[in-house]
Design a protein around this motif. Structure first.
Motif, PDB file in Angstrom:
ATOM      1  N   PHE A 125      34.788  39.956  44.270  1.00  0.00           N
ATOM      2  CA  PHE A 125      34.472  41.175  43.933  1.00  0.00           C
ATOM      3  C   PHE A 125      35.738  42.003  43.884  1.00  0.00           C
ATOM      4  N   ALA A 126      36.768  41.598  44.448  1.00  0.00           N
ATOM      5  CA  ALA A 126      38.013  42.388  44.802  1.00  0.00           C
ATOM      6  C   ALA A 126      38.609  42.841  43.575  1.00  0.00           C
ATOM      7  N   ASN A 127      38.479  42.304  42.603  1.00  0.00           N
ATOM      8  CA  ASN A 127      39.279  42.683  41.441  1.00  0.00           C
ATOM      9  C   ASN A 127      38.497  42.940  40.190  1.00  0.00           C
ATOM     10  N   PRO A 128      38.378  43.957  39.608  1.00  0.00           N
ATOM     11  CA  PRO A 128      37.456  44.196  38.554  1.00  0.00           C
ATOM     12  C   PRO A 128      37.960  43.313  37.297  1.00  0.00           C
ATOM     13  N   PRO A 129      37.246  42.741  36.462  1.00  0.00           N
ATOM     14  CA  PRO A 129      37.418  41.910  35.408  1.00  0.00           C
ATOM     15  C   PRO A 129      38.084  42.761  34.314  1.00  0.00           C
ATOM     16  N   ALA A 157      35.610  31.989  42.436  1.00  0.00           N
ATOM     17  CA  ALA A 157      36.699  32.313  41.963  1.00  0.00           C
ATOM     18  C   ALA A 157      36.900  33.520  41.430  1.00  0.00           C
ATOM     19  N   GLY A 158      35.833  34.365  41.123  1.00  0.00           N
ATOM     20  CA  GLY A 158      35.903  35.725  40.654  1.00  0.00           C
ATOM     21  C   GLY A 158      34.882  35.817  39.660  1.00  0.00           C
ATOM     22  N   CYS A 159      34.635  37.289  39.186  1.00  0.00           N
ATOM     23  CA  CYS A 159      33.819  37.467  37.977  1.00  0.00           C
ATOM     24  C   CYS A 159      34.387  37.550  36.528  1.00  0.00           C
ATOM     25  N   SER A 160      34.079  36.931  35.782  1.00  0.00           N
ATOM     26  CA  SER A 160      34.576  37.256  34.358  1.00  0.00           C
ATOM     27  C   SER A 160      33.455  36.947  33.228  1.00  0.00           C
ATOM     28  N   VAL A 196      33.717  51.917  38.665  1.00  0.00           N
ATOM     29  CA  VAL A 196      33.657  51.238  39.946  1.00  0.00           C
ATOM     30  C   VAL A 196      33.061  49.863  39.600  1.00  0.00           C
ATOM     31  N   PHE A 197      33.444  49.127  40.470  1.00  0.00           N
ATOM     32  CA  PHE A 197      33.201  47.628  40.580  1.00  0.00           C
ATOM     33  C   PHE A 197      32.669  47.139  41.811  1.00  0.00           C
ATOM     34  N   GLY A 198      32.024  46.100  41.977  1.00  0.00           N
ATOM     35  CA  GLY A 198      31.207  45.361  43.218  1.00  0.00           C
ATOM     36  C   GLY A 198      30.268  44.573  43.119  1.00  0.00           C
ATOM     37  N   SER A 199      29.510  44.188  44.182  1.00  0.00           N
ATOM     38  CA  SER A 199      28.572  43.111  44.133  1.00  0.00           C
ATOM     39  C   SER A 199      27.161  43.831  43.775  1.00  0.00           C
ATOM     40  N   VAL A 200      26.107  43.269  43.508  1.00  0.00           N
ATOM     41  CA  VAL A 200      24.883  43.829  43.610  1.00  0.00           C
ATOM     42  C   VAL A 200      24.092  43.218  44.953  1.00  0.00           C
TER      43      VAL A 200
END
Lengths: 436, 172
Positions: A163-167, A220-223, A133-137
């Motif tokens: 947070f829409a796309n899991p890294p 821009a996203g999570c990486s 599962v992926f998302g924000s804290v």
């Protein structure tokens, strides 16, 4: 009234367990005020699951999953709150995780993102046996039963925006992105396992990860993977085991479920007690304590040894979040009907006699009767079905590699199963341990 | 750099007589310079010894290698304490991978060309929902895994590529 009734039930439970402690002091002529009702528990329901499961082309109803309701409030608010039903009770994981889709817009808008040293929101990936599962804290004032934690971080699963796309480093562990209530099987999950936080020391080294991976998430996203400490009090970083963050009753839980007829039962109601040996309703009593491996153990935390068919299986565990017994026995007939691949279908009820041994050398029988999964599931809509077992793989091969026996929710039927947190003393024994 | 396979400091011969099972011997570090020269583009399963080095780099792991009768075991220890073992045949081909630790490691890296097949083998099953561990069962590619968040184990192997005399029970 319900709560009072449950408090009485709790006392009855204590009596039934022979747990000793307080109880009715009959015979006195002096009228003494009754003690305040206990509130260290919540009601567990085993039912078909949230309505979202039983819709659309992939509709299904849930089997052998324990649910509880939790309440989230915007930090500091007593009015901007929501009670979320059908949150899975999981003694095999750690941390509270709720799907973004089940929260109302006013609460969602008022739940602050946890931020990192770059002042960016923090994202999280968390791995399960079949995916991630992926998302924000986010942070919320959290309560369950009569217990609460202010400003507790939780994972908002399947959050939107950056947070829409899991890294890639999240999805590369394999399996499915469990990003809907229907795929996951619950509106959320409350992880009440043996560790105080969801990643322990593993997330405190640069680039490190454990069950969780934490990310720096600019727009821009999570990486970029970031480090997070494992505090169980404010200021939090990793997701705490919610029980470890309670002010009291914070050393573990008891999952208490009644027994179920061999053929199953439509629904089941039980109790999740918070704390072990902290109140009159959660004494350890005569339960056998099986200490487990720790966060620092090479094979991971929460493991005991099962002895089964003369094999010693050192990566075994008790897990309310598994909805069957998972083990390998090539002598047991596998189901053949479509949709039952991987389940066991013995010709009749089959008595199995695994024994569990803790790291402390203590042993306890974990015997159970394995039922034919096809017979059990066909033609009924029961949500609580005992004796369901399956192989850890889709097809059987005659090897002995798997070193594991997973005692899922059917093991909990008719038992009080204790799960104590690492580093916390419970009933005069130091966690982590299972007891029953 | 497969031509460099024989330049590593893996022990052979003298230990073979000890036992037909996997021999735990003093592990010998592989030359760091050799690792630095290895191509990072190949993944382990089905790959050559260079791919083991690529995995080590990708996973930021420490490596030690030991030989047994039928195979060599490369043990990668990750920063989080997880252990990945890669089993290589005498010609250097990695025919099995196992892991133990808090979580599944980067299986896309470790499985290489087999990863997509693995993912195809593990779709979300419609109907009755069981959080069943990831697995694969083919004549040439088998995966078993299990555990719970905080304790993960698994093994992947290529039965047709395994050397004679090796059984899955030799995998740790």
């Amino acid at each position: 009234m319900i709560r009072r009734f449950l408090a009485m039930s709790a006392l009855l439970f204590l009596t039934a367990c022979g747990g000793g402690g307080g109880g009715g002091g009959g015979g006195s002529t002096t009228v003494t005020p009754p003690p305040p009702p206990l509130t260290n528990f919540a009601t567990i329901t085993v039912d078909d699951g949230p309505a979202a499961l039983n819709t659309g082309p992939n509709a299904y109803t849930q089997d052998d999953v324990a649910y509880v309701s939790v309440t989230l409030c915007a930090p500091g608010s007593t009015t901007n709150c929501q009670t979320i039903d059908h949150v899975q009770v999981d003694t095999g994981s750690v941390g509270l995780r709720i799907f973004q889709s089940v929260l109302n817009t006013s609460l969602l808008a008022a739940l602050p993102n946890q931020t990192d040293s770059s002042a960016n929101p923090v994202g999280e990936c968390y791995g399960y046996v079949d995916g991630y599962v992926f998302g924000s804290v986010r942070s919320a004032d959290f309560s369950v039963g009569g217990e609460s934690v202010s400003n507790m971080p939780f994972q908002l699963m399947a959050d939107t925006g950056q947070f829409a796309n899991p890294p890639a480093s999240c999805s590369s562990g394999g399996g499915t992105n469990l990003n809907t209530v229907q795929a996951f099987g619950a509106n959320g999950i409350i992880g009440l396992g043996v560790t105080p936080t969801d990643c322990g020391a593993q997330c405190q080294t640069a680039g490190g990860y454990g069950a969780a991976i934490y990310y720096d998430c600019p727009t821009a996203g999570c990486s970029t993977i970031i480090t997070r400490n494992s505090s169980t009090a404010a200021p939090f970083q990793q997701l705490p085991n919610p029980v470890a963050a309670f002010a009291v009753d914070n050393n573990g839980v008891i999952v208490s479920l009644p027994s179920v007829p061999a053929a199953g039962q439509a629904t089941l109601t039980g109790t999740l007690y918070f704390g072990i040996g902290t109140q009159t309703n959660n004494t350890l009593g005569a339960a056998t304590v099986l200490t487990t491996t720790t966060d620092q153990s090479p094979n991971g935390a929460g493991l005991v040894t099962a002895s089964y068919n003369n094999k010693s299986l050192g990566e075994s565990f008790i897990d309310s979040g598994s909805n069957l017994y998972l083990f390998v026995d090539s002598t047991i007939t596998q189901c053949t009907q479509s949709g039952f691949s991987g389940y066991y279908c013995p010709g009749g009820p089959l008595s199995l006699t695994p024994t569990l041994q803790g790291q402390n050398g203590q042993t306890a029988s974990a015997a159970f009767t394995l039922q034919n999964a096809q017979t059990q599931f066909n033609g009924n809509t029961f949500a609580a079905v005992p004796g369901i077992g399956g192989d850890t793989a889709v097809l059987e091969t005659s090897n002995s590699y798997p070193n594991s026996f997973d005692f899922g929710l059917p093991f909990f039927f008719g038992r009080n199963v204790y799960t104590a947190i690492e580093g916390r003393s419970a009933g005069a024994v130091s966690g982590p341990f299972f007891a029953y | 750099m497969p031509e460099n396979q024989n330049s590593t400091s893996i022990a052979h011969g003298p230990f073979n007589r000890l036992t037909p099972n996997l021999v735990r011997i003093a592990a010998l570090a592989v030359c760091a310079a050799w690792l630095a020269a290895a191509s990072p583009s190949h993944a382990a399963l089905g790959g050559g010894f260079d791919s083991v080095a690529a995995d080590r780099l990708h996973l930021s792991a420490k490596i030690a290698s030991a030989s047994a009768v039928t195979h060599t075991v490369h043990t990668l220890t990750l920063a989080n304490g997880s252990v990945v073992r890669e089993y290589a045949s005498p010609d250097g081909v990695v025919f099995a991978v196992s892991w133990h630790g808090a979580a599944r490691p980067d299986l896309r890296q470790l499985f290489g060309a087999y990863f997509d097949r693995f993912q195809t083998d593990n779709p979300l099953v419609s109907g009755r929902r069981t959080h069943r561990p990831l697995a694969a069962d083919h004549a040439d590619f088998v995966v078993r895994s299990g555990g719970h968040p905080g304790a993960s184990w698994g093994v992947a192997w290529l039965p047709l590529a395994a050397p004679a005399g090796f059984t899955v029970n030799d995998i740790q």
